[in-house]
Design a protein around this motif. Structure first.
Motif, short mmCIF file in Angstrom:
data_model
loop_
_atom_site.label_atom_id
_atom_site.label_comp_id
_atom_site.label_asym_id
_atom_site.label_seq_id
_atom_site.Cartn_x
_atom_site.Cartn_y
_atom_site.Cartn_z
N GLY A 87 24.94 -12.29 -41.26
CA GLY A 87 26.03 -11.51 -40.70
C GLY A 87 25.85 -10.01 -40.82
N LEU A 88 24.63 -9.55 -40.61
CA LEU A 88 24.35 -8.12 -40.74
C LEU A 88 24.80 -7.37 -39.49
N GLY A 89 25.57 -6.33 -39.69
CA GLY A 89 26.08 -5.53 -38.59
C GLY A 89 25.31 -4.24 -38.42
N ASP A 90 25.92 -3.30 -37.70
CA ASP A 90 25.24 -2.05 -37.39
C ASP A 90 24.86 -1.26 -38.63
N GLU A 91 25.75 -1.20 -39.62
CA GLU A 91 25.43 -0.42 -40.82
C GLU A 91 24.22 -0.99 -41.53
N GLU A 92 24.19 -2.31 -41.67
CA GLU A 92 23.07 -2.95 -42.38
C GLU A 92 21.76 -2.78 -41.62
N LEU A 93 21.80 -2.96 -40.30
CA LEU A 93 20.56 -2.83 -39.52
C LEU A 93 20.08 -1.38 -39.48
N ALA A 94 21.02 -0.44 -39.42
CA ALA A 94 20.62 0.97 -39.42
C ALA A 94 19.97 1.36 -40.74
#
Length: 359
Positions: A87-94
């Protein structure tokens, strides 16, 4: 643009990682009216087909890209399905693509990534250092707390590596080793995008202990053109690259941090530019709308010079509105102030760099 000052010959094996020509001065540092210092280097701009649009200096010389390729290193996180599973979102991927400053928000996101994979900071093998963000480092000191591996500027990337290992069901311990399945996947991703076979004798150990593979600037520029367009790579890899670019465009604070080049410029340009610097004067970028990739290396490792070169190329390669131009100009033509706030000098691109970027 025409090719300017390109070295079109292949680098012989015995010259690998050795300087084969004298690179031109790209940036001069003025104190008053006199040139006090100068930064030599090389720069390449290429398209997704591998055609060179601009070359200045020795762009066939293999260089260690260091953290400038974190976007490529994060590709397995998305492509394997690990990001979706946890469940990785934009913050985690960035932050997986970033070199953060150890600010509290950065630390919290890296810690959250680890928790979702069932791990904690003890699993990180990147080592610990004080936050590079001075206010955050001072706050730690005042609180009497020691920096942990979560404060390491690469903790987000490492949390991504650990997520891939957990998702693949392999032992996450030793994930920094070149033979580990995670690092083999990372190497394959870089090879696919850059179109280069990464040889064992051009592998070094990065500051955060993972492998860093040397490649010619021309290949790195080609790789980032592919990263920005999805052309020339598998459909799954193209989708993964697009997902990572979108995350960084929406959350550029997690790519670098307060006041830093990549964050400040991407906050303004958003999806129009993906920018990432690395240690020792390396900077890479992708301009999706133009279909171009950029790779810069300053011989003396100066980040300030690499940022200036990248900023100048953004001005010359993109159509910027006045507000965007003003933001990028801060980095293309920076002023130097002393501790009393008095302007004492400035950095400027050389005539050779200006001429190359204008063709």
């Amino acid at each position: 643009m025409a090719i300017v000052g390109a070295n079109r010959g292949a680098v012989p094996p015995e010259a690998a990682l050795g300087r084969t020509m004298t690179n031109p001065v790209l940036v001069e540092v003025l104190r008053g009216a006199l040139v006090e210092s100068a930064h030599r280097g090389a720069v390449c701009v290429a398209d997704a087909d591998g055609a060179t649009v601009l070359a200045l200096g020795d762009v066939e010389q293999p260089v260690f890209p260091r953290s400038a390729v974190k976007g490529l290193q994060a590709l397995p996180l998305v492509e394997t399905g690990a990001a979706e599973r946890y469940g990785l979102g934009d913050e985690e991927l960035a932050i997986a693509c970033g070199s953060h400053g150890g600010e509290p928000e950065h630390v919290a996101v890296a810690e959250r990534m680890l928790a979702r994979a069932g791990l904690d900071a003890a699993a990180l093998e990147c080592g610990a250092h004080r936050p590079s963000h001075h206010a955050s480092a001072d706050a730690l000191l005042r609180a009497g707390r020691a920096a942990s591996a979560l404060h390491n500027n690469c903790s987000g990337k490492h949390a991504g590596f650990l997520s891939v290992a957990r998702h693949l069901g392999v032992d996450h311990r030793g994930y920094v080793e070149a033979a580990h399945p995670v690092q083999r996947a990372v190497k394959a991703a870089i090879e696919q995008f850059a179109g280069v076979a990464l040889a064992h004798d051009t592998c070094g150990v990065d500051g955060c202990s993972v492998p860093t593979w040397a490649a010619p600037l021309a290949k790195l520029a080609h790789g980032f053109a592919r990263f920005g367009t999805g052309r020339g790579v598998s459909p799954a890899s193209a989708l993964a690259a697009a997902r990572l670019r979108a995350a960084c465009a929406r959350q550029p604070f997690f790519v670098a941090g307060t006041g830093r080049f990549s964050t400040v410029v991407m906050e303004r340009l958003r999806e129009r530019a993906f920018l990432k610097g690395g240690a020792e004067g390396v900077f890479c970028g992708a301009l999706p709308d133009q279909g171009l990739g950029i790779a810069v290396k300053c011989d003396d490792g100066a980040a300030r010079a690499a940022e200036l070169v990248m900023a100048l190329l953004l001005i010359r390669l993109m159509r910027l509105d006045p507000g965007e131009q003003a933001v990028v100009d801060r980095f293309a033509f920076p002023r130097l102030n002393n501790w009393n706030g008095i302007e004492v000098g400035r950095l400027r691109p050389t005539a050779e760099l200006l001429a190359a970027a204008s063709r």
